[in-house]
Design a protein around this motif. Structure first.
Motif, PDB file in Angstrom:
ATOM      1  N   LEU B 137       0.836  -1.207   0.000  1.00 25.71           N
ATOM      2  CA  LEU B 137       0.000   0.000   0.000  1.00 25.71           C
ATOM      3  C   LEU B 137       0.870   1.257   0.000  1.00 25.71           C
ATOM      4  O   LEU B 137       0.562   2.242  -0.682  1.00 25.71           O
ATOM      5  CB  LEU B 137      -0.925  -0.001   1.216  1.00 25.71           C
ATOM      6  CG  LEU B 137      -2.062  -1.033   1.173  1.00 25.71           C
ATOM      7  CD1 LEU B 137      -2.688  -1.201   2.548  1.00 25.71           C
ATOM      8  CD2 LEU B 137      -3.127  -0.625   0.155  1.00 25.71           C
ATOM      9  N   MET B 140       2.200   1.801  -3.406  1.00 22.98           N
ATOM     10  CA  MET B 140       1.132   2.320  -4.261  1.00 22.98           C
ATOM     11  C   MET B 140       1.004   3.837  -4.090  1.00 22.98           C
ATOM     12  O   MET B 140       0.919   4.582  -5.070  1.00 22.98           O
ATOM     13  CB  MET B 140      -0.186   1.638  -3.901  1.00 22.98           C
ATOM     14  CG  MET B 140      -1.391   2.211  -4.609  1.00 22.98           C
ATOM     15  SD  MET B 140      -2.902   1.788  -3.730  1.00 22.98           S
ATOM     16  CE  MET B 140      -2.876   3.011  -2.414  1.00 22.98           C
ATOM     17  N   LEU B 193      -9.697  10.596   1.676  1.00 24.53           N
ATOM     18  CA  LEU B 193      -9.287   9.214   1.452  1.00 24.53           C
ATOM     19  C   LEU B 193      -9.877   8.783   0.114  1.00 24.53           C
ATOM     20  O   LEU B 193     -10.609   9.531  -0.524  1.00 24.53           O
ATOM     21  CB  LEU B 193      -9.795   8.317   2.583  1.00 24.53           C
ATOM     22  CG  LEU B 193      -9.157   8.595   3.944  1.00 24.53           C
ATOM     23  CD1 LEU B 193      -9.865   7.822   5.040  1.00 24.53           C
ATOM     24  CD2 LEU B 193      -7.674   8.244   3.923  1.00 24.53           C
ATOM     25  N   ALA B 194      -9.583   7.541  -0.280  1.00 21.79           N
ATOM     26  CA  ALA B 194     -10.048   7.082  -1.587  1.00 21.79           C
ATOM     27  C   ALA B 194     -11.570   6.988  -1.663  1.00 21.79           C
ATOM     28  O   ALA B 194     -12.163   7.150  -2.722  1.00 21.79           O
ATOM     29  CB  ALA B 194      -9.419   5.729  -1.906  1.00 21.79           C
ATOM     30  N   GLY B 195     -12.207   6.730  -0.521  1.00 22.98           N
ATOM     31  CA  GLY B 195     -13.641   6.462  -0.541  1.00 22.98           C
ATOM     32  C   GLY B 195     -14.495   7.699  -0.753  1.00 22.98           C
ATOM     33  O   GLY B 195     -14.157   8.784  -0.271  1.00 22.98           O
ATOM     34  N   PHE B 217      -5.268  15.519  -4.947  1.00 15.94           N
ATOM     35  CA  PHE B 217      -5.256  14.321  -5.786  1.00 15.94           C
ATOM     36  C   PHE B 217      -4.899  13.081  -4.979  1.00 15.94           C
ATOM     37  O   PHE B 217      -5.091  11.962  -5.422  1.00 15.94           O
ATOM     38  CB  PHE B 217      -4.211  14.461  -6.904  1.00 15.94           C
ATOM     39  CG  PHE B 217      -4.641  15.362  -8.017  1.00 15.94           C
ATOM     40  CD1 PHE B 217      -5.781  15.073  -8.758  1.00 15.94           C
ATOM     41  CD2 PHE B 217      -3.923  16.494  -8.326  1.00 15.94           C
ATOM     42  CE1 PHE B 217      -6.187  15.896  -9.788  1.00 15.94           C
ATOM     43  CE2 PHE B 217      -4.319  17.330  -9.349  1.00 15.94           C
ATOM     44  CZ  PHE B 217      -5.453  17.034 -10.087  1.00 15.94           C
ATOM     45  N   VAL B 221      -3.981   9.091   4.004  1.00 14.67           N
ATOM     46  CA  VAL B 221      -3.407   8.061   4.874  1.00 14.67           C
ATOM     47  C   VAL B 221      -1.955   7.787   4.495  1.00 14.67           C
ATOM     48  O   VAL B 221      -1.584   7.842   3.329  1.00 14.67           O
ATOM     49  CB  VAL B 221      -4.232   6.768   4.817  1.00 14.67           C
ATOM     50  CG1 VAL B 221      -4.283   6.194   3.427  1.00 14.67           C
ATOM     51  CG2 VAL B 221      -3.709   5.738   5.798  1.00 14.67           C
ATOM     52  N   PHE B 223       0.605   4.940   4.707  1.00 13.70           N
ATOM     53  CA  PHE B 223       0.892   3.532   5.010  1.00 13.70           C
ATOM     54  C   PHE B 223       2.352   3.333   5.402  1.00 13.70           C
ATOM     55  O   PHE B 223       2.692   2.351   6.044  1.00 13.70           O
ATOM     56  CB  PHE B 223       0.534   2.646   3.812  1.00 13.70           C
ATOM     57  CG  PHE B 223      -0.932   2.669   3.491  1.00 13.70           C
ATOM     58  CD1 PHE B 223      -1.849   2.085   4.349  1.00 13.70           C
ATOM     59  CD2 PHE B 223      -1.401   3.290   2.349  1.00 13.70           C
ATOM     60  CE1 PHE B 223      -3.199   2.111   4.069  1.00 13.70           C
ATOM     61  CE2 PHE B 223      -2.750   3.324   2.062  1.00 13.70           C
ATOM     62  CZ  PHE B 223      -3.657   2.743   2.918  1.00 13.70           C
ATOM     63  N   VAL B 351      -6.094  -2.505  11.121  1.00 15.32           N
ATOM     64  CA  VAL B 351      -7.308  -2.475  10.294  1.00 15.32           C
ATOM     65  C   VAL B 351      -6.947  -2.614   8.819  1.00 15.32           C
ATOM     66  O   VAL B 351      -7.607  -3.313   8.059  1.00 15.32           O
ATOM     67  CB  VAL B 351      -8.120  -1.182  10.549  1.00 15.32           C
ATOM     68  CG1 VAL B 351      -9.029  -0.867   9.370  1.00 15.32           C
ATOM     69  CG2 VAL B 351      -8.952  -1.325  11.814  1.00 15.32           C
ATOM     70  N   ALA B 352      -5.842  -1.989   8.421  1.00 13.41           N
ATOM     71  CA  ALA B 352      -5.433  -2.065   7.024  1.00 13.41           C
ATOM     72  C   ALA B 352      -5.075  -3.499   6.636  1.00 13.41           C
ATOM     73  O   ALA B 352      -5.113  -3.850   5.459  1.00 13.41           O
ATOM     74  CB  ALA B 352      -4.253  -1.132   6.762  1.00 13.41           C
ATOM     75  N   GLU B 385     -11.081   7.034  10.004  1.00 16.43           N
ATOM     76  CA  GLU B 385     -11.497   5.927   9.144  1.00 16.43           C
ATOM     77  C   GLU B 385     -11.186   4.567   9.786  1.00 16.43           C
ATOM     78  O   GLU B 385     -12.014   3.659   9.793  1.00 16.43           O
ATOM     79  CB  GLU B 385     -10.761   6.053   7.805  1.00 16.43           C
ATOM     80  CG  GLU B 385     -11.058   4.961   6.812  1.00 16.43           C
ATOM     81  CD  GLU B 385     -12.153   5.326   5.831  1.00 16.43           C
ATOM     82  OE1 GLU B 385     -12.767   6.405   5.988  1.00 16.43           O
ATOM     83  OE2 GLU B 385     -12.397   4.526   4.917  1.00 16.43           O
TER      84      GLU B 385
ATOM     85  N   PRO C  19      -8.167   0.939   3.461  1.00 14.36           N
ATOM     86  CA  PRO C  19      -7.694   0.792   2.074  1.00 14.36           C
ATOM     87  C   PRO C  19      -8.166  -0.525   1.451  1.00 14.36           C
ATOM     88  O   PRO C  19      -7.464  -1.117   0.660  1.00 14.36           O
ATOM     89  CB  PRO C  19      -6.176   0.744   2.273  1.00 14.36           C
ATOM     90  CG  PRO C  19      -6.051  -0.035   3.567  1.00 14.36           C
ATOM     91  CD  PRO C  19      -7.315   0.188   4.373  1.00 14.36           C
ATOM     92  N   MET C  20      -9.350  -0.975   1.862  1.00 15.37           N
ATOM     93  CA  MET C  20      -9.794  -2.324   1.508  1.00 15.37           C
ATOM     94  C   MET C  20      -9.876  -2.602   0.004  1.00 15.37           C
ATOM     95  O   MET C  20      -9.577  -3.710  -0.434  1.00 15.37           O
ATOM     96  CB  MET C  20     -11.131  -2.637   2.187  1.00 15.37           C
ATOM     97  CG  MET C  20     -10.960  -2.944   3.649  1.00 15.37           C
ATOM     98  SD  MET C  20      -9.672  -4.173   3.892  1.00 15.37           S
ATOM     99  CE  MET C  20      -8.688  -3.378   5.126  1.00 15.37           C
ATOM    100  N   ASP C  44     -15.787   4.414  -5.662  1.00 10.10           N
ATOM    101  CA  ASP C  44     -14.953   5.452  -5.076  1.00 10.10           C
ATOM    102  C   ASP C  44     -14.019   6.079  -6.096  1.00 10.10           C
ATOM    103  O   ASP C  44     -13.266   5.377  -6.762  1.00 10.10           O
ATOM    104  CB  ASP C  44     -14.124   4.868  -3.934  1.00 10.10           C
ATOM    105  CG  ASP C  44     -15.003   4.385  -2.800  1.00 10.10           C
ATOM    106  OD1 ASP C  44     -16.016   5.060  -2.536  1.00 10.10           O
ATOM    107  OD2 ASP C  44     -14.697   3.345  -2.209  1.00 10.10           O
ATOM    108  N   GLY C  46     -11.355   7.587  -5.594  1.00 10.90           N
ATOM    109  CA  GLY C  46      -9.964   7.335  -5.228  1.00 10.90           C
ATOM    110  C   GLY C  46      -9.409   6.084  -5.882  1.00 10.90           C
ATOM    111  O   GLY C  46      -8.208   5.987  -6.155  1.00 10.90           O
ATOM    112  N   THR C  57       3.024  -0.711  -9.513  1.00 14.48           N
ATOM    113  CA  THR C  57       4.071  -1.142  -8.573  1.00 14.48           C
ATOM    114  C   THR C  57       4.151  -2.660  -8.475  1.00 14.48           C
ATOM    115  O   THR C  57       5.173  -3.196  -8.071  1.00 14.48           O
ATOM    116  CB  THR C  57       3.832  -0.604  -7.143  1.00 14.48           C
ATOM    117  OG1 THR C  57       2.544  -1.026  -6.720  1.00 14.48           O
ATOM    118  CG2 THR C  57       3.927   0.888  -7.091  1.00 14.48           C
TER     119      THR C  57
END
Lengths: 236, 418, 80
Positions: B137, B140, B193-195, B217, B221, B223, B351-352, B385, C19-20, C44, C46, C57
């Motif tokens: 992550l 990424m 966040l992405a959501g 952009f 978070v 990681f 959680v991640a 989150e 980050p699921m 999403d 994102g 990656t």
């Protein structure tokens, strides 16, 4: 026997003092010269002024008072007694007028201070025999407590003898002669110190104290110097 | 473990030995005052979850390899050589610790367990034994920073699909961008966040307050911080710092993500912009009268879970309470003092790691469930989150009768014209 | 729906917490053979940056991205 007494009371004291002073200084310099942590390590909410609260945390142990009140009582008693004992020992070197603002006999408390210290140490030791503190402890923790207990026991015996049994042979003056000789690098052992019936207590007391001083810079007892800067980090 | 590997790992260990770390490694008296501090120990009872026990796993290696004692008299401190087995212990200690720093409220010296665990985490990375999901992550996130130009277009198109939902919460003046992106000279850069759930309510509130904002952009978070990799942490952080500098914003506002907020606030250094949490910003809008909330919207007892990295470790404590006073007359504290709040049990990357850690997360957070039940609240809101995911998992697992919500969503849902 | 792509497995990432989505795809893709294609459905925005960055990656390949009013579909080929 005489030779052993001499080695313990003179060269070993110099050795222990040197290791204690140089070891502690060098280790502290090394630690404080390491780079600072780049971010704050504080806990919120912050209280101002942080340095005052850091002093408060360092000397009054508020977290222990809150979570382990019985331990706190013994900790406070122990550390106050320790301070009084250090003052008592300083006065064995000579008169300090500052310390005599409140006039008192050398070694306050008529022997009670030593007794309380010994009891506190036994409490610290025995609580390590029970889980969970037992599971956390390492040999160092037991050794230090046993060592301190014996130091206090033999040291206090001399005090108790004077206070409780009216044992007059080893007087404050005799100790002053011995210690005065040590710090002026003209060591002299008065006969009363080496020959009297309680001389073995002094030798044992000094021997164990030497061991403690030698181990001090490398052990967890360094918390005496590091507690304040650490508490400052937590207070921000 | 061969000598070369050990030397490399000890080099990593050495790199962590700054002043504070020396304090923490030298000082512990193993007094045991921290015994009750850790939620994992409080929930599961094993000694290995006591803070001082975790410390000692690091300290034994330190005594062996960085102190003369380790050679002269190794047994006195039970010092221990760095081996494969030691690595297993490090993993167990570091990835059962959420880095909540509640134990710092107990330690008479203030030893920081999260700091000590960061040594364990770095050694695990060095030995390629860290949870690979977290490194994946982090990589990424870094890649996104490098090649954002390729992905920009798609992202902006993706945002368009959210606009209707934002407008449904707050009707926008005609001609104004609903979700502005890449606006140079904006006052505030919002890092989400992405959501979609982290963008829609926030956008509605910014628009309602008339904020000159722009959406980042990047996701907030970090990681790199979860996996304890200083290099990756910095690279991920720099993406946002550079974007903020390029757009010349005055303020960077971090979404409801504890790690993101603490890393940005405390690690990013001095910049021409300030860093605030979205909770801070919402409280400010309310104080300034820029937004107004309908108190009748949620007519039930509400409690608030202080995310560790935002409250105890980040200092945002009053703002959520100010907001909640505008949302309800029946706010109930979880802990007598916010600094003593139990961790949700999901921090530090747990959680991640998703389902891999689910069983442990549920078992280790029983005290959190008891705490929530004790309030009698039917809404459990929070501003992170990670906490939200973990608390939702707890609700399902323990069949708690509460709704788990984001504080920002509640604010968005209760918006009324100012 | 892309008719010309043979999909081995579909992942529903809608409404997942950070980050699921990436974690699910990253774990799930290991269940299909190298060369196979998986479909991931997200809501999403994102994920429009996350999934391609993750693919770069890890050496996998996003062969196609489709957006409609409701969802985003990724077609990802397992290369590694």
């Amino acid at each position: 026997m005489e030779t052993i007494s001499y080695i313990v009371l003179v060269p070993m004291v110099y050795l222990a003092a040197a290791i204690f002073i140089i070891g502690t200084t060098v280790r502290l310099i090394k630690i404080f010269k390491a780079p600072k942590h780049p971010t704050t390590l504080q806990i919120f909410p912050a209280k101002k002024p942080a340095w005052l609260w850091a002093l408060h945390d360092t000397f009054l142990f508020p977290t222990v008072r809150r979570h382990k009140p019985v331990l706190w009582v013994f900790l406070i008693v122990f550390h106050i007694c320790l301070l009084l004992l250090i003052i008592g020992h300083l006065e064995l070197f000579g008169e300090f007028e500052v310390l005599q603002i409140i006039p008192h006999e050398i070694f306050l408390g008529k022997g009670l201070v030593g007794l309380l210290t010994a009891i506190s140490l036994l409490y610290f030791l025995f609580r390590r025999f029970r889980s969970p503190v037992r599971d956390l402890s390492v040999p160092e923790d037991y050794y230090l407590l046993i060592l301190l207990f014996l130091i206090v026991l033999f040291g206090s015996q001399m005090d108790w003898a004077r206070n409780w049994y009216y044992y007059e042979t080893m007087s404050v003056e005799d100790y002053r002669t011995y210690l005065g000789g040590l710090i002026t690098f003209e060591p002299y052992l008065p006969e009363s110190v080496t020959e009297s019936g309680h001389a073995f207590m002094l030798v044992l007391h000094v021997f164990l104290a030497n061991l403690f001083l030698i181990f001090f810079p490398f052990s967890q007892v360094m918390h005496s110097f590091l507690s304040l800067p650490m508490n400052k980090l937590r207070r921000g | 473990m061969d000598a070369k590997t050990r030397d490399d790992l000890l080099g990593l260990f050495q790199s962590k030995l700054n002043e504070a770390m020396h304090f923490y490694l030298e000082t512990c008296t193993r007094c045991g005052v921290c015994t009750e501090a850790c939620h994992v120990h409080a929930s599961m009872g094993q000694v290995r979850y006591i803070a001082a026990y975790r410390h000692e796993i690091i300290r034994r290696l330190y005594k062996k390899h960085f102190k003369a004692r380790g050679k002269v008299w190794p047994s006195v401190g039970e010092s221990k050589e760095l081996t494969e087995m030691a690595l297993d212990e490090l993993y167990e200690a570091a990835y059962s610790c959420t880095g909540c720093r509640r134990c710092m409220m107990y330690c008479p010296f203030g030893i920081d367990t999260q700091m000590l665990m960061s040594i364990a985490k770095l050694l695990l990375i060095g030995a390629n034994a860290e949870p690979e999901t977290l490194t994946m992550l982090a990589d990424m996130s870094i890649e996104k920073g490098k090649s954002i130009d390729i992905f920009k277009e798609g992202f902006i198109n993706g945002l368009k699909r959210l606009e209707d939902e934002v407008v449904a919460k707050w009707r926008q003046e005609a001609g104004e961008a609903v979700i502005p992106v890449d606006v140079e000279g904006a006052d505030l850069l919002y890092v989400a966040l992405a959501g979609a759930h982290s963008i829609i309510p926030a956008a509605a509130i910014f628009n309602a307050a008339g904020e000159k904002w722009t959406l980042s952009f990047f996701e907030a978070v970090n990681f790199g911080a979860f996996v304890g990799d200083p290099t990756r942490t910095k690279l991920i952080l720099d993406r946002i710092v550079n974007e903020a500098l390029r757009l010349k914003v005055k303020e960077v506002c971090i979404c409801e993500c504890g790690t993101a907020f603490r890393v940005m606030k405390q690690l990013s250094g001095k910049h021409p912009f300030t860093v605030s949490s979205i909770t801070d910003v919402h409280a400010r809008y309310l104080k300034e009268g820029r937004i107004r909330l309908d108190k009748t919207k949620f007519n039930v007892p509400i409690t608030y879970h202080d995310p560790c990295q935002i409250a105890r470790n980040g200092g945002v404590i009053d703002a959520p309470r100010y907001i909640l006073k505008q949302l309800t007359d029946d706010f109930r504290e979880l802990a007598p003092e916010p600094a003593y709040n139990w961790c949700c049990g999901g921090g530090g990357g747990l959680v991640a790691l998703g389902e891999d850690t689910l069983d442990f997360r549920m078992k280790s957070s029983r005290v959190k469930v008891d705490q929530v039940r004790g309030t009698g609240a039917t809404i459990l809101t929070t501003a992170c989150e990670n906490c939200h995911t973990q608390l939702s998992n707890l609700r399902d697992h323990y069949k708690m009768e509460v709704d788990v919500t984001f504080l920002s969503s509640m604010v968005a849902d209760a918006l009324v014209p100012a | 729906m892309s008719d010309d792509i043979k999909i081995s497995k579909t992942f529903d990432l809608k409404g997942l917490a950070c980050p699921m989505p990436v974690v699910k795809v990253s774990k799930g893709i290991k269940d299909v053979e190298v060369g196979d294609v998986i479909e991931a459905i997200s809501t999403d925005p994102g994920s429009l940056t996350d999934i391609p960055a993750w693919a770069r990656t890890t050496g996998n390949e996003v062969i196609k991205t489709e957006q409609d009013d409701k969802v985003i579909r990724f077609y990802i080929k397992r290369n590694a």
